[in-house]
Design a protein around this motif. Sequence first.
Motif, PDB file in Angstrom:
ATOM      1  N   TRP A 330       0.808  -1.212   0.000  1.00 45.58           N
ATOM      2  CA  TRP A 330       0.000   0.000   0.000  1.00 45.58           C
ATOM      3  C   TRP A 330       0.850   1.274   0.000  1.00 45.58           C
ATOM      4  CZ3 TRP A 330      -3.495   1.521   4.756  1.00 45.58           C
ATOM      5  CH2 TRP A 330      -4.208   2.687   4.452  1.00 45.58           C
ATOM      6  N   ILE A 331       1.444   1.619   1.143  1.00 47.72           N
ATOM      7  CA  ILE A 331       2.088   2.925   1.295  1.00 47.72           C
ATOM      8  C   ILE A 331       3.392   3.033   0.506  1.00 47.72           C
ATOM      9  CG2 ILE A 331       2.961   4.625   2.924  1.00 47.72           C
ATOM     10  CD1 ILE A 331      -0.004   4.161   3.160  1.00 47.72           C
ATOM     11  N   TYR A 332       4.309   2.068   0.702  1.00 48.07           N
ATOM     12  CA  TYR A 332       5.597   2.177   0.009  1.00 48.07           C
ATOM     13  C   TYR A 332       5.441   2.148  -1.515  1.00 48.07           C
ATOM     14  CZ  TYR A 332      10.432   1.439  -1.380  1.00 48.07           C
ATOM     15  OH  TYR A 332      11.666   1.561  -1.982  1.00 48.07           O
ATOM     16  N   GLY A 403      12.857  -6.670   1.467  1.00 47.67           N
ATOM     17  CA  GLY A 403      11.985  -6.736   2.630  1.00 47.67           C
ATOM     18  C   GLY A 403      11.533  -5.400   3.183  1.00 47.67           C
ATOM     19  N   VAL A 404      11.350  -4.405   2.306  1.00 48.42           N
ATOM     20  CA  VAL A 404      10.858  -3.110   2.780  1.00 48.42           C
ATOM     21  C   VAL A 404       9.439  -3.273   3.316  1.00 48.42           C
ATOM     22  CG1 VAL A 404      10.226  -0.759   2.122  1.00 48.42           C
ATOM     23  CG2 VAL A 404      12.302  -1.799   1.199  1.00 48.42           C
ATOM     24  N   LYS A 405       9.231  -2.789   4.529  1.00 51.26           N
ATOM     25  CA  LYS A 405       7.904  -2.867   5.168  1.00 51.26           C
ATOM     26  C   LYS A 405       7.473  -1.473   5.596  1.00 51.26           C
ATOM     27  CE  LYS A 405       8.617  -7.509   7.113  1.00 51.26           C
ATOM     28  NZ  LYS A 405      10.019  -7.699   6.650  1.00 51.26           N
ATOM     29  N   ASN A 406       6.168  -1.275   5.655  1.00 51.89           N
ATOM     30  CA  ASN A 406       5.634  -0.014   6.130  1.00 51.89           C
ATOM     31  C   ASN A 406       4.868  -0.271   7.419  1.00 51.89           C
ATOM     32  OD1 ASN A 406       5.459   2.844   4.757  1.00 51.89           O
ATOM     33  ND2 ASN A 406       3.595   2.571   5.946  1.00 51.89           N
ATOM     34  N   PHE A 407       5.223   0.495   8.472  1.00 49.43           N
ATOM     35  CA  PHE A 407       4.657   0.231   9.797  1.00 49.43           C
ATOM     36  C   PHE A 407       3.596   1.239  10.212  1.00 49.43           C
ATOM     37  CE2 PHE A 407       8.931  -1.492   9.621  1.00 49.43           C
ATOM     38  CZ  PHE A 407       8.744  -2.790  10.074  1.00 49.43           C
ATOM     39  N   ALA A 408       3.339   2.238   9.383  1.00 50.29           N
ATOM     40  CA  ALA A 408       2.351   3.257   9.742  1.00 50.29           C
ATOM     41  C   ALA A 408       1.729   3.826   8.484  1.00 50.29           C
ATOM     42  CB  ALA A 408       3.011   4.372  10.560  1.00 50.29           C
ATOM     43  N   PHE A 415       7.943  12.399   1.991  1.00 50.74           N
ATOM     44  CA  PHE A 415       8.056  12.438   3.449  1.00 50.74           C
ATOM     45  C   PHE A 415       7.376  11.242   4.110  1.00 50.74           C
ATOM     46  CE2 PHE A 415       8.120  16.985   2.138  1.00 50.74           C
ATOM     47  CZ  PHE A 415       9.444  17.240   2.459  1.00 50.74           C
ATOM     48  N   GLY A 416       6.542  10.538   3.370  1.00 48.74           N
ATOM     49  CA  GLY A 416       5.896   9.349   3.910  1.00 48.74           C
ATOM     50  C   GLY A 416       6.852   8.202   4.143  1.00 48.74           C
ATOM     51  N   ILE A 417       8.093   8.343   3.680  1.00 50.58           N
ATOM     52  CA  ILE A 417       9.093   7.278   3.809  1.00 50.58           C
ATOM     53  C   ILE A 417       9.407   6.976   5.275  1.00 50.58           C
ATOM     54  CG2 ILE A 417      11.190   8.701   3.831  1.00 50.58           C
ATOM     55  CD1 ILE A 417      10.633   5.569   1.680  1.00 50.58           C
ATOM     56  N   VAL A 418       9.078   7.917   6.183  1.00 51.26           N
ATOM     57  CA  VAL A 418       9.343   7.679   7.613  1.00 51.26           C
ATOM     58  C   VAL A 418       8.531   6.501   8.126  1.00 51.26           C
ATOM     59  CG1 VAL A 418       9.963  10.086   8.074  1.00 51.26           C
ATOM     60  CG2 VAL A 418       7.574   9.368   8.285  1.00 51.26           C
ATOM     61  N   GLY A 419       7.475   6.125   7.406  1.00 53.24           N
ATOM     62  CA  GLY A 419       6.665   4.985   7.825  1.00 53.24           C
ATOM     63  C   GLY A 419       7.372   3.660   7.718  1.00 53.24           C
ATOM     64  N   THR A 420       8.535   3.642   7.019  1.00 52.93           N
ATOM     65  CA  THR A 420       9.295   2.384   6.908  1.00 52.93           C
ATOM     66  C   THR A 420      10.215   2.175   8.105  1.00 52.93           C
ATOM     67  OG1 THR A 420      11.037   3.492   5.624  1.00 52.93           O
ATOM     68  CG2 THR A 420       9.242   2.466   4.392  1.00 52.93           C
ATOM     69  N   ILE A 421      10.255   3.134   9.027  1.00 55.65           N
ATOM     70  CA  ILE A 421      11.052   2.984  10.246  1.00 55.65           C
ATOM     71  C   ILE A 421      10.225   2.216  11.269  1.00 55.65           C
ATOM     72  CG2 ILE A 421      12.229   4.191  12.123  1.00 55.65           C
ATOM     73  CD1 ILE A 421      12.585   6.564  10.239  1.00 55.65           C
ATOM     74  N   GLY A 422      10.760   1.104  11.739  1.00 52.70           N
ATOM     75  CA  GLY A 422      10.014   0.291  12.686  1.00 52.70           C
ATOM     76  C   GLY A 422      10.890  -0.771  13.304  1.00 52.70           C
ATOM     77  N   PRO A 423      10.282  -1.801  13.894  1.00 55.02           N
ATOM     78  CA  PRO A 423      11.041  -2.876  14.550  1.00 55.02           C
ATOM     79  C   PRO A 423      12.078  -3.512  13.626  1.00 55.02           C
ATOM     80  CG  PRO A 423       8.709  -3.059  15.034  1.00 55.02           C
ATOM     81  CD  PRO A 423       8.840  -2.011  13.983  1.00 55.02           C
ATOM     82  N   HIS A 429      16.985   0.460   2.630  1.00 57.31           N
ATOM     83  CA  HIS A 429      16.551  -0.281   1.443  1.00 57.31           C
ATOM     84  C   HIS A 429      15.421   0.466   0.729  1.00 57.31           C
ATOM     85  CE1 HIS A 429      19.096  -3.706   2.007  1.00 57.31           C
ATOM     86  NE2 HIS A 429      18.612  -3.968   3.208  1.00 57.31           N
ATOM     87  N   ALA A 430      14.581   1.133   1.507  1.00 50.99           N
ATOM     88  CA  ALA A 430      13.489   1.901   0.904  1.00 50.99           C
ATOM     89  C   ALA A 430      14.043   3.013   0.027  1.00 50.99           C
ATOM     90  CB  ALA A 430      12.592   2.484   1.996  1.00 50.99           C
ATOM     91  N   PHE A 431      15.058   3.699   0.491  1.00 56.80           N
ATOM     92  CA  PHE A 431      15.671   4.767  -0.298  1.00 56.80           C
ATOM     93  C   PHE A 431      16.400   4.225  -1.520  1.00 56.80           C
ATOM     94  CE2 PHE A 431      15.229   7.860   3.256  1.00 56.80           C
ATOM     95  CZ  PHE A 431      14.713   8.910   2.494  1.00 56.80           C
ATOM     96  N   ILE A 432      17.007   3.054  -1.380  1.00 57.65           N
ATOM     97  CA  ILE A 432      17.684   2.453  -2.541  1.00 57.65           C
ATOM     98  C   ILE A 432      16.665   2.103  -3.616  1.00 57.65           C
ATOM     99  CG2 ILE A 432      19.010   0.453  -3.345  1.00 57.65           C
ATOM    100  CD1 ILE A 432      20.394   0.402  -0.621  1.00 57.65           C
TER     101      ILE A 432
END
Length: 453
Positions: A330-332, A403-408, A415-423, A429-432
């Motif tokens: 969805w988000i990523y 394995g990029v995941k979105n946690f929020a 700026f939505g890329i901050v949602g990939t920060i999580g456990p 990898h998201a930026f790559i």
Amino acid sequence: MKQKDYHALADQIIKLLGGAENVSFYTRCVTRLRFHIKDRGEMNKEAIEGLSGVYGTQWQADEFQIIIGQDVGNAYEEIVSILGDSVSEVEENKVEKNSLHNLINKMCNTLSACILPVLPTIIGVGMIKVVLTVIGPNVCNLVGADNSTIIFLNFVSDAGFYFLPAFVGYTSAKYFKTNEVLGILMGVMMISPAFIELVESGANMSFFGIPIIANSYANAILPLIIIVWIMSNVYRFIDRFIPASLKSLIVPALTIVIMIPVAFCAIGPLSSVISNYLMQGLLWLNEHTGGFAVAIATSWLPLVIIFGLSGASVTIGQMMLAQYGYEIFWIYPAILFNTTLGVALFAVYLKQKKAEMLPLSITAMFGGVSEPGLFGYMVKNQKALISLMVALFFGGLYGGFSGVKNFAVTSGGIFGIVGTIGPESSIVHAFIGLAISWILAFVLTYYVALKKK
């Protein structure tokens, strides 16, 4: 240029196009007047390019575009004052009427003509969204979310997107030469709060015993255009048989009653059924192919949005977030799509010096608003659209296998890329993945899609 000069310019343009009788349809976008011409032999392209206030012209498929610049609104008002609603319906292309290529071109032209008049408004609210995102608590934190001005700007800009079906209902009705207010009704009834409440409650609904599939149609732009097209034919058919004294009473009422099952029991649910199959297909691919599922979901996002099928990725994303605490469809992918679209549009801006591409690029990249760029440019430029999809595939492929995941739930802009920060932080990898898509999109758009013949 003075207002009276715009009237003179509009008058000259219409005469050089071969007169009002040679114009079958007209509209405008951010910087251009756009015309469908019946007989190209009757117009004088070179003379139009020599007019004061005209910065150039070009053919885009079957559409003749006259570049006016930022004052295009003034020129368009004068065009409307002269032509009004006197133009006839668009004539079919005289060559290869039934060829697949021509059918695709006609669909793209229709889709673009119905969306283009809405773009200035969408770009405007999109730019407001960009500013709010930057100064808000999630980025620079210059202004708090409880600030009264921010609250008002938010709900006003949200209204621009929420009522997009109403805007498109009007422009579609105008394009199909039917009752514009009924066109608006076709749009707003699909997003009526009462209907949305019934959808969310899971209530069983029917119309004269015909079951209605509960679904949200907020982003179903193409299905809405089809609904308005059907409505235009229904309206004209009924109008032929009703006495003049009863037309205003009976024709609208009968049209509405007939269109309710068409919209809610046929066309609308069809998009829902297709979305459901897409959802099941993505889940199957994720189970059996891993990262390829994300790559396919990301690369097909432009088409999914064009055809109003984005509910598939949203539904999967919500399900995964609720069950696992993260999601991948969805988000990523949306961030990949929006930002890569922004890069592609920026390449067009640099290559072709099209000023209108810059705001489209900014709203996509930072605001996460794809509709202006997607419908305003990509729909009518198939090479650029294919280049974008190729770039998205490889960016999504890397994101999927790394394995990029979105946690929020975040915005669809950069700026939505901050949602990939999580456990299991995967922001690197998201930026790559973003970088892969951006580089490919710029290179393919600039050197392949825009290569001069």
